[in-house]
Design a protein around this motif. Structure first.
Motif: not given
Length: 652
Positions: A430-432, A436-437, A434, A427-428
């Protein structure tokens, strides 16, 4: 009598002899021609001795540094005459003796200079032979030894068999009065060209080489090979054929190779795993195929660069995943920049942009991100274990401990909780990026349902949830495959441990009953018995172990116990214990030493040196690999040996 003496003193013969004696006495008091000749001979002998000492030292340095000797020609004071002649010219700048020798050669005052290629080859062989003789003397003194073998093709397509010997130096080898420590040694014995790589041909070659080196096959106690079928085969493999000759030559498969094959099995167990590593390799190939694309990558990725995958290099996978694991966003930005670069025109530019778009889409999918986290965690653990398994002093027990730790790690990951921990790290990332996780459903392949008139078992319903599908068919699949592969590939090592296992903690034997210790000793005696010949006696070993168990410290390793025995002069009182521990430490756990010799092979026999003769290759490899021994060779003794080899006068 007085009358006779008077006549003799006045005789002509007597007077002539007195005159000769007086002349000889006067000449002896002065410098004679013979004395001058002796002085000149001694001076000439010392001159050539000093020249040869410097040339042998120069050959040793070039061999240890893997440097080529020859150039395009053999002329002094010209460019391209090779490292040997160029270093000789360099020494002449600061050494008056070498400068004198160089002037004699240049002025053609001497035609004997010892700088030719034949002399160089003889000096290489002299150094290599001296090193090999010292190694063989140590092996013969140690008595028991193991062989580590593997093959690889060189640059001229010749199959080279590398021979490594492993043995234990004890007090009887090092010093008869005192032994500071027991050392495990692994030394290079040479490369042997093979015409066939079958088990029968390689076995004949090995037996012939051992006979030439005066190493009795009866003293062979261990075999270390990779996992090739021609080496480990149970019917026609080398290990089986040597066991037919000597059943006490126990076979131990390379633990590091086996661990590498565990990773290979897991990487090929499912389609998702194969597709993941294919995406990693394609990303590297894309950037490395163009200097422009590589410059774009370097602008975005500052710390790490992409690495290729390899089926043989044990650390290639973790090195290939590190840049993606910690700088995936930077790699993604580099691909986006290339895909948006409108300056690239033509069909090649458009194809490059399309490939960049495809790769960017592939590495930015959440499935790839989760796969990256999973494989990085697994490979990091495997890489640490692999490094531990490649040490020379590792024994079977420590190898099994390292494998058990990796197995425990894999077992701990195979749970819903382990999968959820992976998703947190994913998830981290995926946030980097941008993105969807969440797992997207795979609609690329539709399963066609067939009608069946009769069936006795219900078909497995496909998993509709993408997350559950990924967890079952990818995450659990690779871990289950890895665990199963560990069990299958390390069975032989566990069998060896079951025979020698009680020797790993001798201190704990003081709490066991005598009959239990005797059972272990009897099992070891049978394993080390060939016909009527046996290395140890079970009853004597049982008594010795009960005595030594009360004297050694807790958790003392076999090497520590053997050192204790020799340092306290107990070797003669406990011969069975010494033999059992020596054989245990002689068994090879890893064949990493032959991989190191292959690295030297590639440095020495390169593309521009592909026509090198086999004898020269072995000599240079010995100088390079066994540089520790070569560094301490007495050059003065080598000069004497070389002088005897080149003696021109023969006493008939």
């Amino acid at each position: 009598m007085s009358a006779i003496l008077a006549v003799h003193e006045e005789g002509k013969e007597h007077l002539e002899n007195i005159q000769k004696w007086q002349e000889l006495s006067l000449r002896m008091k002065k410098k004679t021609i013979d004395e001058e000749n002796v002085r000149l001979i001694k001076q000439e002998e010392k001159y050539w001795q000093q020249i040869l000492e410097r040339l042998i030292a120069l050959v040793r340095v070039l061999g240890m540094q893997n440097l080529p000797f020859c150039g395009t020609h053999e002329k002094l004071h010209t460019f391209g005459n090779g490292n040997f002649l160029k270093f000789f010219e360099y020494l002449a700048l600061f050494d008056s003796l070498m400068n004198e020798h160089l002037c004699k050669i240049t002025d053609e005052k001497t035609h004997i200079h010892y700088l030719g290629k034949d002399i160089r080859n003889e000096l290489i062989q002299l150094l290599a032979t001296t090193i090999k003789e010292e190694i063989l003397a140590s092996v013969q003194a140690a008595k028991y030894f193991s062989v580590i073998l593997d093959c690889t093709p060189d640059v001229s397509h010749v199959e080279q068999l590398t021979m490594i010997v492993r043995y234990v130096t004890t007090m009887s080898v090092l010093d008869s009065d005192h032994c500071d420590a027991v050392c495990i040694k692994e030394h290079f014995l040479g490369f042997v060209p093979l015409k066939e790589t079958t088990g029968a041909s390689m076995t004949d070659t090995i037996l012939h080489q051992l006979q030439e080196m005066s190493l009795p096959i009866e003293n062979l106690r261990g075999q270390g090979y990779d996992n090739g079928s021609n080496m480990k085969g149970k019917e026609n493999g080398v290990q089986h054929r040597i066991l037919d000759v000597n059943p006490r030559a126990l076979y131990v498969p390379c633990s590091a190779h086996s661990l590498n094959l565990v990773v290979n099995d897991a990487a090929k167990c499912c389609l998702e795993a194969t597709a993941f590593f294919d995406m990693v390799q394609r990303t590297y190939v894309y950037f490395s195929g163009s200097t422009h694309r590589w410059e774009v990558l370097k602008r975005h990725v500052k710390n790490l660069t992409l690495k290729p995958l390899s089926d043989t290099r044990w650390e290639s996978r973790i090195h290939a995943l590190n840049p993606l694991r910690y700088q995936l966003g930077d790699v993604y930005d580099a691909l986006v920049e290339i895909s948006n670069d409108t300056t690239q025109t033509g069909s090649s530019g458009n194809i490059s942009r399309i490939d960049a778009q495809g790769l960017a889409k592939g590495i930015s999918s959440f499935k790839f991100v989760v796969s990256l986290v999973v494989w990085h965690n697994i490979l990091f653990e495997i890489n640490v274990t692999s490094k531990q398994l490649q040490t020379k002093t590792l024994d079977v027990r420590d190898a099994i401990k390292q494998l058990e730790e990796s197995k425990k790690f894999l077992s701990g990951c195979r749970s819903d909780e382990g999968f959820e921990k992976v998703l947190i790290d994913a998830h981290k990332l995926a946030e980097e990026l941008e993105i969807p996780a969440c797992f997207e459903p795979d609609n690329s392949v539709r399963v066609r349902r067939k009608k069946k008139q009769f069936t006795y078992e219900a078909d497995d319903e496909p998993i509709e949830n993408p997350k559950e599908n990924f967890k079952v068919n990818f995450f659990f699949a690779i871990i289950d495959t890895a665990l199963q592969s560990v069990e299958e590939r390390f069975t032989q090592m566990r069998q060896i441990s079951s025979v020698f296992g009680f020797l790993y903690n001798i201190h704990s034997l003081k709490t066991e009953a005598a009959h239990q210790i005797f059972v272990h000793c009897l099992k070891l005696e049978k394993a080390l018995q060939h016909g009527d010949l046996k290395d140890i006696d079970a009853s004597d070993l049982c008594n010795e172990l009960q005595v030594i168990a009360r004297r050694v410290q807790n958790k003392s390793s076999p090497q520590d116990v053997l050192t204790f025995v020799y340092n306290n002069n107990l070797a003669k009182s406990m011969p069975n214990t010494c033999i059992a521990l020596q054989i245990l430490l002689t068994l090879p756990v890893s064949v990493a030493s032959h991989e190191r010799s292959f690295s030297k092979l590639k440095l020495i026999k390169s593309y521009i040196r592909s026509s090198m003769m086999q004898e020269r290759l072995v000599g240079l490899a010995t100088l390079s690999i066994e540089h520790d021994i070569g560094q301490h060779i007495d050059i003065k003794n080598l000069v004497s040996t070389f002088a005897k080899m080149k003696a021109r006068k023969v006493n008939f």
